[in-house]
Design an enzyme around this catalytic site. Structure first.
Site, PDB file in Angstrom:
ATOM      1  N   CYS A  42       0.879  -0.937  -0.295  1.00 62.91           N
ATOM      2  CA  CYS A  42      -0.051   0.196   0.032  1.00 62.91           C
ATOM      3  C   CYS A  42       1.174   1.250   0.224  1.00 62.91           C
ATOM      4  O   CYS A  42       1.888   1.614   0.559  1.00 62.91           O
ATOM      5  CB  CYS A  42      -1.107  -0.800   1.391  1.00 62.91           C
ATOM      6  SG  CYS A  42      -1.627   1.720   1.738  1.00 62.91           S
ATOM      7  N   CYS A  45       0.446   3.604   2.660  1.00 62.64           N
ATOM      8  CA  CYS A  45       0.658   3.247   4.408  1.00 62.64           C
ATOM      9  C   CYS A  45       2.772   3.372   4.211  1.00 62.64           C
ATOM     10  O   CYS A  45       2.727   3.634   5.356  1.00 62.64           O
ATOM     11  CB  CYS A  45       0.407   1.509   4.094  1.00 62.64           C
ATOM     12  SG  CYS A  45      -1.655   0.980   3.894  1.00 62.64           S
TER      13      CYS A  45
END
Length: 117
Positions: A42, A45
């Site tokens: 991600c 993230c």
């Protein structure tokens, strides 16, 4: 303090045992906590991780910061209805937790933490 990766077992011990009390939030920590639900693939993230590392150092001894890998802990994700990441669970010592989705800049994270302290 580095960010601590936790498993479901550790989450049940340190944050909330949703198996014992699925309808009632009972925080188990000694100080406020943030749980970062993330995945290694991600992009947002990955952008959030250094922000949380800085905050972990700045708030060391005041706030515990944990990371949950959503690919490795799907049951935890299901317990919180996580369908989008990054997702941050803010856990005050007393009161109800709150969830925020998506990347947040450091200033916004600090404001949320200061609200818990």
């Amino acid at each position: 303090m580095a960010l601590k990766h936790i498993t479901k077992k550790e989450f049940l011990e340190k944050i909330w045992n949703f198996e014992e009390s699925p309808k009632e939030w009972k925080f188990r920590g000694m100080r406020p906590a943030i749980v970062d639900f993330y995945a290694v693939w991600c992009g947002p993230c990955q952008m959030l991780s250094p922000e949380l590392e800085d905050i972990a150092l700045e708030y060391e001894g005041k706030v515990d910061i944990y990371k949950v890998n959503t690919d490795e802990e799907p049951e935890l994700c299901n317990a919180f209805g996580i369908t989008s990441i990054p997702a941050l669970l803010f856990c005050p010592v007393s009161g109800e937790p709150s969830m925020t989705l998506g990347f947040k800049p450091k200033a916004a994270l600090k404001a949320a933490i200061d609200g818990m302290l």
